[in-house]
Structure formats: C-alpha cells, structure tokens
Motif scaffolding. Structure first.
Motif, short mmCIF file in Angstrom:
data_model
loop_
_atom_site.label_atom_id
_atom_site.label_comp_id
_atom_site.label_asym_id
_atom_site.label_seq_id
_atom_site.Cartn_x
_atom_site.Cartn_y
_atom_site.Cartn_z
N ALA A 160 12.94 -41.48 -49.71
CA ALA A 160 12.89 -41.21 -51.15
C ALA A 160 14.28 -41.26 -51.75
N VAL A 161 15.24 -40.70 -50.97
CA VAL A 161 16.62 -40.75 -51.47
C VAL A 161 17.09 -42.20 -51.59
N LYS A 162 16.76 -43.00 -50.54
CA LYS A 162 17.14 -44.41 -50.59
C LYS A 162 16.48 -45.12 -51.76
N LEU A 163 15.16 -44.82 -51.96
CA LEU A 163 14.45 -45.44 -53.08
C LEU A 163 15.07 -45.03 -54.40
N VAL A 164 15.46 -43.76 -54.44
CA VAL A 164 16.09 -43.30 -55.69
C VAL A 164 17.39 -44.05 -55.89
N GLU A 165 18.15 -44.22 -54.78
CA GLU A 165 19.41 -44.96 -54.92
C GLU A 165 19.15 -46.42 -55.34
N GLN A 166 18.12 -47.02 -54.65
CA GLN A 166 17.77 -48.40 -55.02
C GLN A 166 17.30 -48.47 -56.45
N SER A 167 16.52 -47.46 -56.85
CA SER A 167 16.03 -47.44 -58.23
C SER A 167 17.19 -47.35 -59.20
N GLU A 168 18.14 -46.49 -58.84
CA GLU A 168 19.29 -46.37 -59.73
C GLU A 168 20.08 -47.70 -59.77
N ARG A 169 20.22 -48.29 -58.52
CA ARG A 169 20.94 -49.57 -58.49
C ARG A 169 20.19 -50.63 -59.28
N ARG A 170 18.85 -50.77 -59.08
CA ARG A 170 18.05 -51.72 -59.83
C ARG A 170 18.11 -51.41 -61.32
N SER A 171 18.13 -50.12 -61.63
CA SER A 171 18.20 -49.75 -63.04
C SER A 171 19.52 -50.24 -63.64
N LYS A 172 20.60 -50.08 -62.83
CA LYS A 172 21.89 -50.57 -63.33
C LYS A 172 21.86 -52.10 -63.48
N ALA A 213 19.21 -53.92 -63.97
CA ALA A 213 18.37 -54.23 -65.13
C ALA A 213 19.17 -54.03 -66.41
N ASP A 214 20.00 -52.97 -66.41
CA ASP A 214 20.80 -52.73 -67.61
C ASP A 214 21.78 -53.90 -67.83
N HIS A 215 22.40 -54.37 -66.68
CA HIS A 215 23.31 -55.50 -66.81
C HIS A 215 22.56 -56.73 -67.29
N LEU A 216 21.33 -56.94 -66.70
CA LEU A 216 20.53 -58.11 -67.13
C LEU A 216 20.12 -57.98 -68.58
N LYS A 217 19.77 -56.76 -68.96
CA LYS A 217 19.39 -56.57 -70.37
C LYS A 217 20.60 -56.84 -71.26
N GLU A 223 10.70 -61.50 -64.32
CA GLU A 223 11.06 -61.02 -62.99
C GLU A 223 11.49 -59.55 -63.02
N ILE A 224 12.25 -59.23 -64.03
CA ILE A 224 12.68 -57.80 -64.14
C ILE A 224 11.50 -56.89 -64.32
N GLU A 225 10.57 -57.33 -65.19
CA GLU A 225 9.37 -56.51 -65.43
C GLU A 225 8.54 -56.40 -64.18
N ARG A 226 8.42 -57.52 -63.48
CA ARG A 226 7.61 -57.48 -62.27
C ARG A 226 8.27 -56.56 -61.24
N GLU A 227 9.57 -56.62 -61.05
CA GLU A 227 10.24 -55.75 -60.09
C GLU A 227 10.13 -54.28 -60.49
N ARG A 228 10.19 -54.04 -61.81
CA ARG A 228 10.03 -52.65 -62.26
C ARG A 228 8.67 -52.12 -61.93
N LEU A 229 7.63 -52.94 -62.18
CA LEU A 229 6.26 -52.50 -61.88
C LEU A 229 6.10 -52.27 -60.39
N GLU A 230 6.65 -53.18 -59.58
CA GLU A 230 6.56 -52.99 -58.13
C GLU A 230 7.24 -51.69 -57.70
N TYR A 231 8.41 -51.39 -58.29
CA TYR A 231 9.11 -50.15 -57.94
C TYR A 231 8.31 -48.92 -58.34
N VAL A 232 7.69 -48.99 -59.50
CA VAL A 232 6.86 -47.86 -59.95
C VAL A 232 5.72 -47.63 -59.00
N GLU A 233 5.06 -48.77 -58.59
CA GLU A 233 3.93 -48.63 -57.66
C GLU A 233 4.42 -48.06 -56.32
#
Length: 590
Positions: A438-450, A452-456, A521-531
């Motif tokens: 969970a900690v790793k996922l949180v870190e990955q989520s934070e990294r993906r979020s960053k 996504a922010d860069h992509l946005k 792709e970003i949306e799809r990765e976000r949905l996959e992460y949420v699932e």
C-alpha cells in the motif's frame, strides 16, 4: 352447833399456820425466772435461791438490783425482802447483775457461767454506751461476740447478711462513720474469720480481757460536790479504788484513791470523808445530796474493799476447790474439743472423700456416656467416611478422566494455539507486506499524480500553443483574403507555400491527435490505479477481519484451556475474557 364452831376454829387455825408468800420475777442477762417467796425470807434466801437455780457458785460478784424512784439499790442480804424499799408490785422485779468487777478476769472468774454472765453484762454496757469504746476496739469485740455465738466461720454457711439482725456495735460508732451495714459486716467478718478454732468460753474470755482495759469498765459513777458551794464532780467506785472526775469527762480521773492507800471512809448524813493511810496527806471530803445514794456509795466501797483485801490473801478451800474443778473441767472440755475436732476433721475428710468419690463416679459416668456417644459417633463417622471415601474414589476417577480429557484438550488447544500463532504470524506478515504494498502504491500514485500533473501542464501548454497557432492562422487568413479579392485571381503560391500550410495543418492535426491519445492514456491509467487501490483496500479489509477472527478464536481457546484446568483442579470457572477494544487497521486510499 358446837361441832360447827369447832370446825370453823380448826380451819382458821390451819390458815394461820400456812406461810404467806409473794411473787418475785428475777431477770438475768439471758433469762427470766419467777419464784414464790415466803414473807419471812431475807434477801440472802432469795439470792441463794437464784444462784442455785442459775448454777452459780461465785456469788460474791453478784447481787439483786431493784429500782427506787429515780435511782437504783441493791437488795440487802441480812434484812427481810419485804422490809426493804422494794417495789410493791406483784411480782416484784429484780435484776440479777454483777455488783462488783474483778481486777483480772482471767484469774478471778473461775466458772464458765460466771464468765458468761459477765460477758453478757459488759457487752450490753458497751452497746448501751455506758462504757466508752473506740471504733477499732468495738469491731474487734464484735468479732469475738460473733465467734461466741456462731462458732467457727464457714463461708458456705455464713453468707453475707447473716449478721443483719444482731446488735454488735454502739450507735455512736455507727453514726461516726458514713458506712453501710454491709460494710460494717464485712469488717467484722474479716476479724471473725481469724478466730477459727476458738471455743465459746474462750471467745467470751478474750472479749472480757479486752473490755477490762477500757477506762469506764466496772466503774459506778455518782454525782458529788467537793463542798456545798463548789462545782459539781463525779465519784467513781471500782475494784481498784475511788476516783474523782470532772462532770464532762468519765475517762481520765482528776484524783484517785487506791484501796491500798485508804485508811478509813466515813459519812455523816451527806458528807463523806476519805482518810488516806499516809497521815501526811490531807483528808478528802465530798458531799452527796441524797441519803439513799450515800448508802449505796458506802455499800459499794465496803464491798469493793473487801474483795480487794480478799484477792491479796490465800484462796479459801472453796475457791481452791472451784479452781481445781474448773481446771479439770477445762482440761476435759479441751480433750472433748480435740476429740470433736478430730472427729469433725475425720468426718469432713470422709465427706470430702465421699464427695470426691461421687464426683469421680459422676465423672466416670459422664466419661462412659461420652465414650459411648463418641463410639456411636465414630461408627457413624466411619460409615460416613467409608461412603465419602467411595464417593471420593469415584470423584477421583471422574476427575482423573476429566483431567486426561482436559490434558488432551489442552494439548489440542496448545497445538491449535501454535497453529493459530503461526497463522497469525503469517497473516501479520501478509498484513505487513500489504501495508508495504500500500505504501508503494501510494508512492506510485503520488509519482503518477506528479507525472499526470506534468502531462496536464504539457497539455495545457500544447493547448495554449495550439490556440496561439490558430489565432496566428486566423490572422494570416484574414490578411490574405483582401489581396485575393483585389486581384480576382489568386496569386501564385509562393514556392513551398502549400506545403508549408499543409505541413502546418498536419502539425496541428498531429498535435490534436497526440493530445487526445495522451489524455486517454492518462485517464485509463488513472482508472486502473483507482481499481487497483479499491481492490487493495478490499484485500486489506478481508485480511483485518481474518486477523480479528483469529484473535477471537485464540482468546476463546485460551479461556477454554483455563476453564478446563480450573475444572480439573476443582476451581469454579471464570467468566470469559471480554476485550476492551478491537484492533483496527485503517488504510487510507490515496
């Protein structure tokens, strides 16, 4: 007629020959007697009759006293009774009392009856306060009086209050101290208990030996004056001589005249004269107002002086015989008392032995009864113990069986507990791995979020560039349309113009398609992460519920083992352990 006259004369002659009598009542210290006396009897005849009736041989101490007006007198022995100033009542009352007192009671009083009469008279004079006695001496004398009356003190017989009806102390002594009758009785009884073994006659003699040392013992007092105008005085007459007292003091005389120092006593009408034997001493004169009292004083002086002289002579044959008989009688009584004491002691010992045997018999009977009861109880106890032993044996077998079952259950529970502990350890390990995941996922989520922010941000910049390009294209287009209209024909495109526009259009189209694809792709990765996050939370919840169920099962197993141990040891089961709070594991979704 002549015969009748002769018979009457004979009857009168017989009546004259019969002696006339008169009734006399004599009161001693412990009895009353009545006599019928002849008219011609002298005082000696009546006195001898009383002495013979009483059994008294020491007659020289006693006399018959009667009351005359406001004083008393002693019956004279040489004169007829009726010729004296005796009361004319019928019967004539006389008191048989001691007229003279001995100097030493132990040596002079021989007969026991004489001692008893003196004891009763002196005791009455002390109680009537005719003889002054201190409180201490009164208590001691009372203890001897009680010994003479009741014998030896017996605590079981002489209970408190046995002296309530006896008059033992003068009223002056009773009023002098604030003490109750019980307190006086306690003091007298304390002395009385010390007189054990003293016979009645010995107790009375001890009483008289103490009383003869009192100042007023045996003294007869008379009111006198030294001269016709002088202050009143008191004359005391006793066995030792004459004494002159002050009116308010009868204890210490102002002057004394012993019989050995008196040569002569005489009186003329109311004047008395005492002439000392020593002619160098002055003659003492005193006066008494009543002639009857003067005669009584002279009579007492003569009698006491005669006894004084008699004591200093050798005893007469009669007295010697009386003393010898009294000595023999005392020795005989002493032997009798010793025999009686020995018999009493033997009887008391026999009674004590009998009581001891009876007590021992009762004790043995009680012991036998108790032994029988104990035997019956022991038999009942033996039966009960046998039954209890059987029950205990069965219970022991049952407990052994339960203990074996409990041991098996304990081993099973311990194995289960070990298994549970292993499973718990695995689950905790899984939980730790899940937490790490969970900690790793949180870190990955934070990294993906960053990312996504860069992509946005890049997308925003691309959109801004596209908007600027479109704006620039519109501007270019607006500037190109007037020129075409002016020349009607379009100018020839510059070299490479269409290609540039086409290339611009293609760049624009390419950028739009890339942005769309990138957004998808970003949306799809976000949905996959949420699932994945949701799936991971579900797994963590299931893991937590499994851990809680395993903990609850382990607590129940431990409670079961503890209850089985207590049941095997005979202890009451304890209530199941209720945890205060449940362990909760919360995973925060990113």
């Amino acid at each position: 007629i002549f015969e009748g006259i002769a018979s009457k004369m004979s009857i009168l002659g017989l009546k004259k020959k019969q002696p006339k009598t008169f009734k006399v009542k004599v009161i001693t210290m412990d009895a009353e007697m009545e006599f019928s006396c002849e008219v011609k009897w002298k005082g000696k005849d009546l006195f001898d009759l009383v002495c013979r009736t009483v059994g008294l041989r020491e007659t020289w101490f006693f006399g018959l006293r009667y009351t005359v007006k406001d004083t008393y007198a002693w019956l004279k022995t040489e004169k007829r009774v009726l010729d004296q100033e005796v009361p004319k009542d019928s019967p004539i009352t006389f008191h048989f009392l001691a007229k003279f007192f001995p100097e030493k009671v132990e040596e002079e009083l021989v007969q026991e009856i004489t001692q008893h009469l003196f004891f009763l008279q002196v005791k009455k004079q002390i109680l009537d306060e005719e003889i002054f006695c201190s409180p201490e001496a009164s208590v001691l004398l009372a203890s001897y009086a009680v010994q003479a009356k009741y014998g030896d003190y017996e605590p079981n017989f002489h209970k408190p209050g046995f002296l309530a009806q006896d008059e033992l102390l003068p009223k002056r002594v009773l009023m002098q101290y604030q003490m109750t009758a019980d307190m006086w009785e306690e003091k007298i009884t304390a002395w009385y208990a010390e007189h054990r073994g003293i016979a009645r006659d010995e107790a009375e003699m001890d009483y008289l030996k103490i009383a003869q040392d009192l100042d007023m013992y045996g003294v007869s007092y008379f009111a006198i004056t030294q001269n016709k105008r002088d202050t009143d005085l008191l004359l005391g007459v006793d066995a030792q001589g004459l004494h002159i007292y002050s009116p308010n003091s009868k204890l210490n005389p102002n002057k004394s005249f012993p019989w050995s120092g008196i040569r002569n006593i005489s009186y003329s009408e109311k004047e008395f004269t005492i002439k000392p034997l020593d002619k160098k001493k002055d003659v003492f004169k005193f006066y008494s107002s009543q002639l009857r009292v003067n005669k009584l004083i002279l009579q007492l002086c003569i009698g006491n002086h005669d006894l004084f002289m008699r004591r200093r002579k050798v005893d007469s044959i009669e007295v010697q015989q009386m003393k010898s008989q009294a000595k023999e009688e005392k020795a005989r009584k002493k032997v009798e008392r010793q025999i009686l004491a020995r018999e009493k002691q033997m009887r008391e010992e026999a009674e004590r032995a009998k009581e001891e045997m009876e007590r021992r018999l009762f004790q043995l009977q009680d012991e036998a009864r108790l032994a029988n009861e104990a035997l019956l109880r022991s038999e009942e106890t033996a039966d009960l113990l046998a039954e209890k032993a059987q029950i205990a044996e069965e219970e022991a077998k049952l407990l052994a069986h339960k203990a074996a079952e409990a041991e098996q259950e304990r081993q099973r529970i311990e194995a289960t507990a070990l298994k549970t502990k292993e499973e718990k350890r695995l689950m905790e390990q899984k939980m730790r791995e899940a937490e790490q995941l969970a900690v790793k996922l949180v870190e990955q989520s934070e990294r993906r979020s960053k990312e996504a922010d860069h992509l946005k941000q890049d997308l925003t910049e691309a959109k801004d560039a596209e908007r600027r390009a479109k704006q620039k294209l519109l501007e270019i287009t607006k500037t190109s349309y007037p020129l075409i209209a002016a020349y009607s024909t379009p100018p020839p495109p510059p070299e490479g113009g269409d290609l540039a526009l086409g290339s611009g259009s293609m760049r624009i189209d390419f950028k739009d398609s890339d942005m769309k694809r990138l957004s998808m792709e970003i949306e799809r990765e976000r949905l996959e992460y949420v699932e994945k996050s949701k799936h991971l939370q579900d797994q963590l919840k299931e893991l937590k519920s499994e851990i809680e169920s395993l903990k609850l099962e382990e607590q129940q197993q431990q409670a079961g083992v503890y209850s089985l141990r207590n049941e095997a040891r005979g202890y009451p089961p304890e209530p199941p352990y209720m945890p205060h709070s449940n362990v909760r594991t919360t995973l925060h979704a990113p």
